[in-house]
Motif scaffolding. Structure first.
Motif, PDB file in Angstrom:
ATOM      1  N   ALA A 158       0.821  -1.214   0.000  1.00  0.00           N
ATOM      2  CA  ALA A 158       0.000   0.000   0.000  1.00  0.00           C
ATOM      3  C   ALA A 158       0.856   1.265   0.000  1.00  0.00           C
ATOM      4  O   ALA A 158       0.449   2.298  -0.540  1.00  0.00           O
ATOM      5  N   ALA A 159       2.038   1.185   0.615  1.00  0.00           N
ATOM      6  CA  ALA A 159       2.875   2.368   0.780  1.00  0.00           C
ATOM      7  C   ALA A 159       3.906   2.547  -0.325  1.00  0.00           C
ATOM      8  O   ALA A 159       4.440   3.649  -0.481  1.00  0.00           O
ATOM      9  N   GLY A 160       4.183   1.508  -1.094  1.00  0.00           N
ATOM     10  CA  GLY A 160       5.312   1.514  -2.011  1.00  0.00           C
ATOM     11  C   GLY A 160       5.028   2.009  -3.416  1.00  0.00           C
ATOM     12  O   GLY A 160       4.110   2.799  -3.645  1.00  0.00           O
ATOM     13  N   ILE A 161       5.794   1.491  -4.373  1.00  0.00           N
ATOM     14  CA  ILE A 161       5.750   1.992  -5.742  1.00  0.00           C
ATOM     15  C   ILE A 161       4.392   1.768  -6.409  1.00  0.00           C
ATOM     16  O   ILE A 161       3.958   2.561  -7.242  1.00  0.00           O
ATOM     17  N   MET A 164       1.137   4.312  -2.404  1.00  0.00           N
ATOM     18  CA  MET A 164       1.258   5.728  -2.061  1.00  0.00           C
ATOM     19  C   MET A 164       2.459   6.415  -2.706  1.00  0.00           C
ATOM     20  O   MET A 164       2.317   7.511  -3.273  1.00  0.00           O
ATOM     21  N   ALA A 165       3.642   5.812  -2.641  1.00  0.00           N
ATOM     22  CA  ALA A 165       4.830   6.454  -3.207  1.00  0.00           C
ATOM     23  C   ALA A 165       4.686   6.621  -4.722  1.00  0.00           C
ATOM     24  O   ALA A 165       5.021   7.672  -5.282  1.00  0.00           O
ATOM     25  N   GLY A 166       4.170   5.588  -5.382  1.00  0.00           N
ATOM     26  CA  GLY A 166       3.923   5.701  -6.813  1.00  0.00           C
ATOM     27  C   GLY A 166       2.891   6.762  -7.123  1.00  0.00           C
ATOM     28  O   GLY A 166       3.009   7.487  -8.123  1.00  0.00           O
ATOM     29  N   GLY A 167       1.890   6.877  -6.275  1.00  0.00           N
ATOM     30  CA  GLY A 167       0.883   7.907  -6.460  1.00  0.00           C
ATOM     31  C   GLY A 167       1.457   9.306  -6.350  1.00  0.00           C
ATOM     32  O   GLY A 167       1.065  10.219  -7.096  1.00  0.00           O
ATOM     33  N   GLN A 168       2.392   9.495  -5.428  1.00  0.00           N
ATOM     34  CA  GLN A 168       3.047  10.801  -5.298  1.00  0.00           C
ATOM     35  C   GLN A 168       3.867  11.109  -6.542  1.00  0.00           C
ATOM     36  O   GLN A 168       3.907  12.261  -7.008  1.00  0.00           O
ATOM     37  N   ALA A 169       4.508  10.085  -7.127  1.00  0.00           N
ATOM     38  CA  ALA A 169       5.257  10.293  -8.368  1.00  0.00           C
ATOM     39  C   ALA A 169       4.322  10.730  -9.494  1.00  0.00           C
ATOM     40  O   ALA A 169       4.640  11.642 -10.275  1.00  0.00           O
ATOM     41  N   LEU A 170       3.167  10.090  -9.587  1.00  0.00           N
ATOM     42  CA  LEU A 170       2.179  10.483 -10.596  1.00  0.00           C
ATOM     43  C   LEU A 170       1.661  11.890 -10.340  1.00  0.00           C
ATOM     44  O   LEU A 170       1.403  12.651 -11.280  1.00  0.00           O
ATOM     45  N   ALA A 182      -9.366   8.989 -16.152  1.00  0.00           N
ATOM     46  CA  ALA A 182      -8.841   7.684 -15.735  1.00  0.00           C
ATOM     47  C   ALA A 182      -7.511   7.835 -15.001  1.00  0.00           C
ATOM     48  O   ALA A 182      -7.251   7.151 -14.008  1.00  0.00           O
ATOM     49  N   GLY A 183      -6.669   8.739 -15.476  1.00  0.00           N
ATOM     50  CA  GLY A 183      -5.385   8.968 -14.830  1.00  0.00           C
ATOM     51  C   GLY A 183      -5.539   9.555 -13.446  1.00  0.00           C
ATOM     52  O   GLY A 183      -4.803   9.197 -12.514  1.00  0.00           O
ATOM     53  N   ILE A 184      -6.494  10.467 -13.300  1.00  0.00           N
ATOM     54  CA  ILE A 184      -6.752  11.062 -11.988  1.00  0.00           C
ATOM     55  C   ILE A 184      -7.230  10.003 -11.004  1.00  0.00           C
ATOM     56  O   ILE A 184      -6.791   9.951  -9.846  1.00  0.00           O
ATOM     57  N   VAL A 185      -8.126   9.139 -11.447  1.00  0.00           N
ATOM     58  CA  VAL A 185      -8.655   8.074 -10.583  1.00  0.00           C
ATOM     59  C   VAL A 185      -7.525   7.160 -10.119  1.00  0.00           C
ATOM     60  O   VAL A 185      -7.429   6.798  -8.944  1.00  0.00           O
ATOM     61  N   THR A 186      -6.637   6.779 -11.050  1.00  0.00           N
ATOM     62  CA  THR A 186      -5.503   5.911 -10.697  1.00  0.00           C
ATOM     63  C   THR A 186      -4.579   6.603  -9.710  1.00  0.00           C
ATOM     64  O   THR A 186      -4.181   6.030  -8.682  1.00  0.00           O
ATOM     65  N   LEU A 187      -4.226   7.841  -9.998  1.00  0.00           N
ATOM     66  CA  LEU A 187      -3.335   8.619  -9.127  1.00  0.00           C
ATOM     67  C   LEU A 187      -3.903   8.689  -7.711  1.00  0.00           C
ATOM     68  O   LEU A 187      -3.193   8.424  -6.723  1.00  0.00           O
TER      69      LEU A 187
END
Length: 305
Positions: A158-161, A164-170, A182-187
């Motif tokens: 849940a916290a990794g790539i 959450m961390a991947g979400g912050q990159a996006l 769709a991109g916003i929903v994924t992010l």
């Protein structure tokens, strides 16, 4: 205010106090077995980032989801909730850094890098992330090794790539190239939703619930996560900094896309009501025992700060 909402507010407050006390104890100057020293300035920065109030919604979800099954030591649910809060607080400390969201205010007080310095803030975040897994693995968390392993794996995912961390990159990438719906929903499912989803599923894991119940709590967590972020985007548009305890309007200023910006305030308010109803439907198999979690979904959908 209904009796159920009053009970919810009481439980939210009492659980937050329990988690705050747990974190204060874990972040004291006393050494744990295997530690050499706890540098004073770093410890102060960590405490600044973690012991600054807040609703403690994520640990609340862990505790109440575990209580839904009437199983598992309550103290263990509090400890797992505290571990999750450490991950959440670490993410806030790092997100506030100049290289990330560059914020000076968090929960009405200076962010860690402003109160101390950037290097100390980075180390404070590192400390909180590491502490989260320490808390789960520690013997004081009275759970079987199998359950602890499941919790560690689920929290790491849940916290990794892929969370959450991947979400912050996006989210950072969205400042240059605004994503579509769709991109916003994924992010948002990654940056915000993943930890909320984990919170609800973790309660079921702590209680050693069966796969069906665990799946329902996971889906409930996903729904609440969607509602939380949508409400956050709405507040970013409509609330002031004093109410929120942090800067508002920054996403719009940076050109980041949100569902509120795409579809409008009226749509967002209708969708929040739909998500609260969806959450209630998911909890229907648990009957009256799920009253607090039903109220939680309504609270998230209607929150004002």
């Amino acid at each position: 205010m209904t009796s159920q909402s009053i009970l919810f507010q009481q439980r939210l407050k009492s659980n937050a106090e329990s988690v705050e006390a747990m974190l204060a104890g874990l972040l004291s100057a006393g050494l744990q077995a295997g530690e050499i020293a706890r540098p004073e300035r770093l410890l102060a920065a960590v405490r600044h980032g973690a012991l600054n109030g807040g609703k403690r919604l994520r640990p609340f979800l862990v505790i109440e989801a575990a209580a839904l099954f009437g199983e598992g030591p309550a103290s263990s649910a509090v400890r797992v909730g505290a571990a999750l809060e450490c991950v959440h607080c670490y993410s806030l400390v790092h997100d506030d850094l100049p290289a990330m969201d560059d914020d000076d205010l968090r929960r009405g007080q200076p962010t860690v890098h402003v109160a101390y310095d950037e290097a100390t803030a980075i180390l404070a975040g590192d400390t909180l992330l590491t502490l989260a897994f320490d808390i789960i693995a520690a013997p004081e968390t009275v759970l079987t090794d199998r359950i602890k392993t499941e919790l560690v794996l689920a929290l790491a995912r849940a916290a990794g790539i892929g969370g959450m961390a991947g979400g912050q990159a996006l989210d950072l990438a969205a400042e240059k190239n605004a994503p579509g719906e769709a991109g916003i929903v994924t992010l948002q499912a990654m940056k915000t939703g993943a930890l909320i989803r984990f919170a609800c599923e973790a309660g079921a894991i702590v209680a050693d619930a069966d796969a069906e119940a665990r799946g329902l709590l996971r889906r409930y967590g996903e729904t609440v996560g969607l509602a939380f972020q949508l409400a956050d985007d709405l507040l970013d548009l409509t609330a002031d900094a004093q109410t929120m305890g942090k800067a508002t309007g920054k996403d719009m200023a940076r050109g980041k896309g949100t569902l509120v910006a795409l579809k409008g305030q009226d749509w967002a308010e209708r969708r929040l009501n739909e998500l609260a109803a969806e959450a209630e439907t998911l909890l229907a198999p648990f009957g009256e025992r799920a009253g607090i979690l039903v109220e939680t979904a309504r609270f998230v959908a209607n929150r004002r700060s």
